[in-house]
Write a protein that holds these residues in place. Structure first.
Motif, mmCIF file in Angstrom:
data_model
loop_
_atom_site.group_PDB
_atom_site.id
_atom_site.type_symbol
_atom_site.label_atom_id
_atom_site.label_comp_id
_atom_site.label_asym_id
_atom_site.label_seq_id
_atom_site.Cartn_x
_atom_site.Cartn_y
_atom_site.Cartn_z
ATOM 1 N N LEU A 1 0.837 -1.204 0.000
ATOM 2 C CA LEU A 1 0.000 0.000 0.000
ATOM 3 C C LEU A 1 0.874 1.257 0.000
ATOM 4 O O LEU A 1 0.586 2.224 -0.721
ATOM 5 C CB LEU A 1 -0.932 -0.010 1.217
ATOM 6 N N VAL A 2 1.928 1.233 0.789
ATOM 7 C CA VAL A 2 2.848 2.372 0.837
ATOM 8 C C VAL A 2 3.493 2.588 -0.534
ATOM 9 O O VAL A 2 3.602 3.722 -1.023
ATOM 10 C CB VAL A 2 3.931 2.145 1.915
ATOM 11 N N ALA A 3 3.916 1.500 -1.172
ATOM 12 C CA ALA A 3 4.559 1.593 -2.478
ATOM 13 C C ALA A 3 3.591 2.091 -3.548
ATOM 14 O O ALA A 3 3.970 2.864 -4.438
ATOM 15 C CB ALA A 3 5.125 0.231 -2.877
ATOM 16 N N ALA A 4 2.341 1.659 -3.465
ATOM 17 C CA ALA A 4 1.345 2.107 -4.443
ATOM 18 C C ALA A 4 1.098 3.603 -4.322
ATOM 19 O O ALA A 4 1.034 4.323 -5.326
ATOM 20 C CB ALA A 4 0.033 1.340 -4.246
ATOM 21 N N LYS A 5 0.996 4.089 -3.105
ATOM 22 C CA LYS A 5 0.799 5.525 -2.894
ATOM 23 C C LYS A 5 1.987 6.313 -3.441
ATOM 24 O O LYS A 5 1.816 7.348 -4.105
ATOM 25 C CB LYS A 5 0.607 5.826 -1.413
ATOM 26 N N ALA A 6 3.191 5.807 -3.198
ATOM 27 C CA ALA A 6 4.391 6.479 -3.700
ATOM 28 C C ALA A 6 4.406 6.520 -5.224
ATOM 29 O O ALA A 6 4.871 7.487 -5.833
ATOM 30 C CB ALA A 6 5.636 5.768 -3.178
#
Length: 282
Positions: free
Chosen positions: A41-46
Motif C-alpha cells: 500500500l505504501v509503495a502504491a501511494k508512492a
C-alpha cells in the motif's frame, strides 16, 4: 467522472485497482486507495503521488481490511473528511485462495468475507452519502465470469462472485427507481488479466492476458457508453465466445440439462457443436 471529483478504490494497491487509480488521477480526480496495511500500500501511494502532483490532485492511502465492517466505516469517514464528497466507489478488493467443498474452513470464510461481504458492506456504507449529495456518482463492483458460468473448481470464489452479480443488479434496480437519484451501478466482469491474483508464480504476462491498464481503459469506455455489464474480452476469448458460454450455462436450466453440463461428458459433443454454431443447445 470528471476533474475535481473523488474516487475510493478498494484493492487499490495493485492490479486493476491500481490501474484504475492511475486512470482516475489522469482524469483530474482525487483518489483514495484502500488495501491491507503494509509495504504494498505504501509503495502504491508512492507510485501515484507524482501523477497526482502533476495533475494538482490529492492521492491518499487508507489501510483497510474490507472484511471488517468497522474498517469500511472508517474508510468512508476518511474519504468524506478528505474530499467532502465521494463520486466513484470501486469495490474491487478480492482474493482467490483455492477451496474445495470439504477442505479447510478458513479459505471459505476469507473469500466470502472479502469478495462478497466486502462488496455488500462497502456498497451499503457508501451509497447513502453518494445519493444524498445529489451529484452524478458511480459504484463499480468487480465481479467475474466465474460468477456467471460457475466452472468447476474453487466453489467459494464462484459463490462470492455470483453474489456480487446479484447484488449489483439489485443495486442498479434500486437506484434507478429513486426519484432524482444520480448514482448508477456497474458490474465489471474482467477477462484474463495478468495481476498478482492470477500470476500463479509467473513473472511475464501470458500472450493472451490483458494488462490491468487495458481492462480499465475498456471499463471507462463501457461506462461512457452506459453499459451496466462491463464484459471484458481478452487476447484469448472474444465477446462472442463469452456470450455463447453464458447462454449455454443458462440453457442448463431452460433445457433441464445437468448442472455444469459444459463439463459433463455426456454433453461434450453438444457443447462443442453449440459453440461452433452447428447446434442449438439441445
Amino acid at each position: 467522472m470528471k476533474a475535481g471529483n473523488a474516487a475510493v478504490i478498494t484493492g487499490g494497491a495493485s492490479g486493476i485497482g491500481l490501474a484504475a487509480a492511475k486512470a482516475f488521477i489522469g482524469l483530474g480526480m482525487n483518489v483514495m486507495i484502500a488495501d491491507m496495511k503494509g509495504e504494498r500500500l505504501v509503495a502504491a501511494k508512492a507510485q501515484l503521488e507524482p501523477l497526482a502532483k502533476e495533475k494538482g490532485v490529492k492521492v491518499l492511502a487508507q489501510p483497510t481490511d474490507v472484511s471488517d465492517l468497522s474498517a469500511l466505516e472508517e474508510l468512508e469517514c476518511a474519504a468524506v473528511q478528505a474530499f467532502g464528497k465521494v463520486h466513484v466507489l470501486m469495490n474491487n478488493a478480492g482474493i482467490q485462495p483455492e477451496t474445495g467443498f470439504f477442505g479447510k474452513q478458513m479459505p471459505w470464510d476469507r473469500i466470502i468475507d472479502v469478495n462478497l461481504l466486502g462488496v455488500i458492506n462497502g456498497t451499503r456504507i457508501f451509497t447513502p452519502g453518494m445519493v444524498a449529495h445529489g451529484e452524478p456518482a458511480l459504484i463499480i463492483n468487480t465481479g467475474s465470469k466465474q460468477g456467471i458460468t460457475t466452472p468447476p473448481g474453487n466453489p467459494a470464489y464462484n459463490v462470492a462472485k455470483a453474489g456480487v452479480k446479484a447484488l449489483t443488479e439489485a443495486l442498479q434496480h434500486d437506484l434507478r427507481n429513486r426519484e432524482g437519484c444520480k448514482v448508477e451501478a456497474h458490474l465489471l466482469i474482467p477477462g484474463f488479466v495478468f495481476t498478482g491474483l492470477t500470476a500463479n508464480g509467473r513473472t511475464e504476462k501470458p500472450e493472451g492476458a490483458w494488462t490491468p491498464e487495458q481492462t480499465v481503459d475498456f471499463m471507462l469506455k463501457s461506462i461512457a457508453k452506459g453499459d451496466f455489464y462491463i464484459l471484458c474480452p481478452d487476447g484469448e476469448v472474444d465477446r462472442a465466445t463469452d456470450e455463447k458460454r453464458m447462454m449455454w450455462a443458462m440453457g442448463d436450466i431452460v433445457e433441464n440439462r445437468p448442472p455444469l453440463s459444459r463439463w459433463h461428458p455426456d454433453y461434450a459433443d453438444a457443447f462443442k457443436a453449440f459453440m461452433s454454431g452447428s447446434g442449438d443447445g439441445h
